[in-house]
Design a protein around this motif. Structure first.
Motif, PDB file in Angstrom:
ATOM      1  N   ALA A 284      26.688  13.385 -30.705  1.00  0.00           N
ATOM      2  CA  ALA A 284      28.021  13.574 -30.128  1.00  0.00           C
ATOM      3  C   ALA A 284      27.880  14.275 -28.790  1.00  0.00           C
ATOM      4  O   ALA A 284      27.079  15.201 -28.659  1.00  0.00           O
ATOM      5  CB  ALA A 284      28.898  14.398 -31.065  1.00  0.00           C
ATOM      6  N   GLN A 285      28.668  13.858 -27.788  1.00  0.00           N
ATOM      7  CA  GLN A 285      28.543  14.426 -26.453  1.00  0.00           C
ATOM      8  C   GLN A 285      29.829  14.207 -25.654  1.00  0.00           C
ATOM      9  O   GLN A 285      30.627  13.328 -25.968  1.00  0.00           O
ATOM     10  CB  GLN A 285      27.363  13.838 -25.679  1.00  0.00           C
ATOM     11  CG  GLN A 285      27.270  12.326 -25.711  1.00  0.00           C
ATOM     12  CD  GLN A 285      26.665  11.797 -26.981  1.00  0.00           C
ATOM     13  OE1 GLN A 285      25.660  12.314 -27.459  1.00  0.00           O
ATOM     14  NE2 GLN A 285      27.264  10.762 -27.562  1.00  0.00           N
ATOM     15  N   GLY A 286      29.976  15.033 -24.617  1.00  0.00           N
ATOM     16  CA  GLY A 286      31.118  14.860 -23.748  1.00  0.00           C
ATOM     17  C   GLY A 286      30.979  15.694 -22.488  1.00  0.00           C
ATOM     18  O   GLY A 286      30.201  16.655 -22.438  1.00  0.00           O
ATOM     19  N   ASN A 287      31.703  15.310 -21.471  1.00  0.00           N
ATOM     20  CA  ASN A 287      31.733  16.053 -20.210  1.00  0.00           C
ATOM     21  C   ASN A 287      33.155  16.065 -19.674  1.00  0.00           C
ATOM     22  O   ASN A 287      33.978  15.241 -20.057  1.00  0.00           O
ATOM     23  CB  ASN A 287      30.765  15.425 -19.195  1.00  0.00           C
ATOM     24  CG  ASN A 287      31.154  14.016 -18.826  1.00  0.00           C
ATOM     25  OD1 ASN A 287      31.926  13.788 -17.897  1.00  0.00           O
ATOM     26  ND2 ASN A 287      30.629  13.034 -19.565  1.00  0.00           N
ATOM     27  N   LEU A 288      33.435  17.013 -18.804  1.00  0.00           N
ATOM     28  CA  LEU A 288      34.793  17.231 -18.313  1.00  0.00           C
ATOM     29  C   LEU A 288      35.762  17.469 -19.473  1.00  0.00           C
ATOM     30  O   LEU A 288      36.900  17.013 -19.452  1.00  0.00           O
ATOM     31  CB  LEU A 288      35.274  16.049 -17.466  1.00  0.00           C
ATOM     32  CG  LEU A 288      35.110  16.181 -15.948  1.00  0.00           C
ATOM     33  CD1 LEU A 288      35.490  14.886 -15.247  1.00  0.00           C
ATOM     34  CD2 LEU A 288      35.972  17.318 -15.409  1.00  0.00           C
ATOM     35  N   LEU A 289      35.293  18.184 -20.498  1.00  0.00           N
ATOM     36  CA  LEU A 289      36.096  18.436 -21.688  1.00  0.00           C
ATOM     37  C   LEU A 289      36.818  19.779 -21.595  1.00  0.00           C
ATOM     38  O   LEU A 289      36.487  20.628 -20.767  1.00  0.00           O
ATOM     39  CB  LEU A 289      35.207  18.418 -22.938  1.00  0.00           C
ATOM     40  CG  LEU A 289      34.412  17.140 -23.205  1.00  0.00           C
ATOM     41  CD1 LEU A 289      33.671  17.262 -24.520  1.00  0.00           C
ATOM     42  CD2 LEU A 289      35.315  15.917 -23.203  1.00  0.00           C
ATOM     43  N   THR A 290      37.761  19.987 -22.498  1.00  0.00           N
ATOM     44  CA  THR A 290      38.437  21.268 -22.568  1.00  0.00           C
ATOM     45  C   THR A 290      37.495  22.364 -23.047  1.00  0.00           C
ATOM     46  O   THR A 290      37.709  23.537 -22.765  1.00  0.00           O
ATOM     47  CB  THR A 290      39.650  21.185 -23.503  1.00  0.00           C
ATOM     48  OG1 THR A 290      39.219  20.760 -24.801  1.00  0.00           O
ATOM     49  CG2 THR A 290      40.692  20.216 -22.958  1.00  0.00           C
ATOM     50  N   GLY A 291      36.446  21.999 -23.799  1.00  0.00           N
ATOM     51  CA  GLY A 291      35.484  22.982 -24.279  1.00  0.00           C
ATOM     52  C   GLY A 291      34.609  22.411 -25.374  1.00  0.00           C
ATOM     53  O   GLY A 291      34.759  21.245 -25.779  1.00  0.00           O
TER      54      GLY A 291
ATOM     55  N   VAL B  49      27.920   8.548 -31.323  1.00  0.00           N
ATOM     56  CA  VAL B  49      27.026   7.439 -31.651  1.00  0.00           C
ATOM     57  C   VAL B  49      26.505   7.705 -33.057  1.00  0.00           C
ATOM     58  O   VAL B  49      26.139   8.840 -33.385  1.00  0.00           O
ATOM     59  CB  VAL B  49      25.850   7.369 -30.653  1.00  0.00           C
ATOM     60  CG1 VAL B  49      24.990   6.143 -30.916  1.00  0.00           C
ATOM     61  CG2 VAL B  49      26.363   7.366 -29.224  1.00  0.00           C
ATOM     62  N   ALA B  50      26.456   6.680 -33.913  1.00  0.00           N
ATOM     63  CA  ALA B  50      26.079   6.966 -35.295  1.00  0.00           C
ATOM     64  C   ALA B  50      25.475   5.753 -35.984  1.00  0.00           C
ATOM     65  O   ALA B  50      25.636   4.607 -35.553  1.00  0.00           O
ATOM     66  CB  ALA B  50      27.286   7.450 -36.090  1.00  0.00           C
ATOM     67  N   GLN B  51      24.773   6.060 -37.095  1.00  0.00           N
ATOM     68  CA  GLN B  51      24.204   5.049 -37.971  1.00  0.00           C
ATOM     69  C   GLN B  51      24.639   5.342 -39.397  1.00  0.00           C
ATOM     70  O   GLN B  51      24.739   6.511 -39.801  1.00  0.00           O
ATOM     71  CB  GLN B  51      22.671   5.072 -37.891  1.00  0.00           C
ATOM     72  CG  GLN B  51      21.986   3.982 -38.678  1.00  0.00           C
ATOM     73  CD  GLN B  51      21.086   4.516 -39.787  1.00  0.00           C
ATOM     74  OE1 GLN B  51      21.226   5.644 -40.214  1.00  0.00           O
ATOM     75  NE2 GLN B  51      20.169   3.693 -40.238  1.00  0.00           N
ATOM     76  N   ASP B  52      24.952   4.288 -40.144  1.00  0.00           N
ATOM     77  CA  ASP B  52      25.313   4.426 -41.546  1.00  0.00           C
ATOM     78  C   ASP B  52      24.082   4.113 -42.389  1.00  0.00           C
ATOM     79  O   ASP B  52      23.654   2.954 -42.446  1.00  0.00           O
ATOM     80  CB  ASP B  52      26.449   3.463 -41.896  1.00  0.00           C
ATOM     81  CG  ASP B  52      26.972   3.657 -43.315  1.00  0.00           C
ATOM     82  OD1 ASP B  52      26.246   4.246 -44.148  1.00  0.00           O
ATOM     83  OD2 ASP B  52      28.099   3.209 -43.588  1.00  0.00           O
TER      84      ASP B  52
END
Length: 287
Positions: free
Chosen positions: A118-125, A10-13
């Motif tokens: 930045a985020q994630g789940n069930l990731l490789t790492g 998610v980001a803002q310019d």
């Protein structure tokens, strides 16, 4: 509940004020669940047993003057399943927050900084999140849509969702930048089911730029180019006049009709001026 395992940015310019979300997952049509954004307010990604009320509620809190921390506190008070959730958000001010509940499937985590989450789940790492952030910070010269997808691709190639690949999406908003100037949603692209969705998202973004951009740099058409255009439009059945090389209302009406059929109308503002990209498209499509 089905888990929406995903990685997102998610980001803002700060240069344009645009806000956006890029997301990918081994999940059908992830763009229908995760991204939310409102011009002048903020952007949100809600994932991991996603609570789809998070997007609208977070944006309402931000619009009322609340902070990202106020959003998190509101969710703590009202969602008993918060430990299963993951979300990231960025306010128009650039304030950001990423949250990962302790019950999210590993690997799960995130990183936030000025203007990004930045985020994630069930990731490789954790390398997936780190790759997204590093690429996003390095690509600051790019427009926000391209910058987001570049970062998403870096996360994908660093490992991505440990179950595989299926879908990706990009949502970007900016005040008055939507189709015809009637909305703020100017990029809303989804790859719902694809063996390699992030590169496909890049392809769609390139096509979107071709069809819906509003080029600022234009040049006058020469009499020779106007004559060619009149002849080509006449062959295509759009123009009934003579190929005089002089611009007139009939030539403009014929050009508008052709561009509308070819989905290029957003690129043309009227008169005998075109950007080079549109002129090249006319030559390619009219022969």
């Amino acid at each position: 509940m089905e888990p929406v395992a995903t990685f997102s940015l998610v980001a803002q310019d700060p240069r344009t004020g645009d806000l956006g979300v890029a997301v990918a997952s081994k999940f059908l049509a992830v763009g229908a669940v995760v991204p939310y954004a409102r011009a002048g307010v903020g952007a949100v990604a809600t994932q991991s047993y996603a609570n789809t009320t998070y997007g609208p509620r977070a944006l309402a809190i931000l619009e009322a003057g609340g902070s990202p921390e106020a959003v998190l506190e509101a969710f703590r008070r009202t969602d008993r399943d918060l430990p299963l959730r993951q979300f990231g958000l960025v306010a128009m001010s650039g304030e950001s927050l990423t949250f990962t509940g302790e019950a999210c499937h590993p690997w799960a985590g995130g990183r936030a900084g000025p203007g990004f989450a930045a985020q994630g789940n069930l990731l490789t790492g954790p390398e997936v999140v780190e790759a997204m952030v590093e690429t996003f910070l390095l690509k600051e010269d790019l427009p926000l849509p391209e910058r987001l997808v570049e970062a998403l691709l870096a996360g994908d190639r660093a490992g991505g969702d440990r179950r595989g690949r299926q879908s990706a999406a990009l949502l970007v908003v900016g005040a008055g930048k939507g189709y015809g100037g009637f909305s703020d949603r100017y990029v809303d692209l989804r790859v719902d089911d694809h063996p390699d969705p992030v590169p496909e998202l890049f392809r769609l973004l390139d096509l979107h730029r071709l069809l819906f951009s509003r080029p600022k740099e234009k040049r006058p058409l020469t009499p020779e180019e106007i004559r060619w255009l009149q002849e080509a439009l006449r062959r295509a059945g759009y123009y009934g006049g003579e190929a005089t090389g002089t611009w007139d209302e009939a030539t403009e009406a014929a050009l508008r009709a052709f561009l509308g059929v070819e989905n290029l109308e957003e690129r043309y503002a009227g008169g005998p001026e075109l950007d080079e990209g549109t002129f090249l498209q006319l030559k390619a499509r009219l022969g």
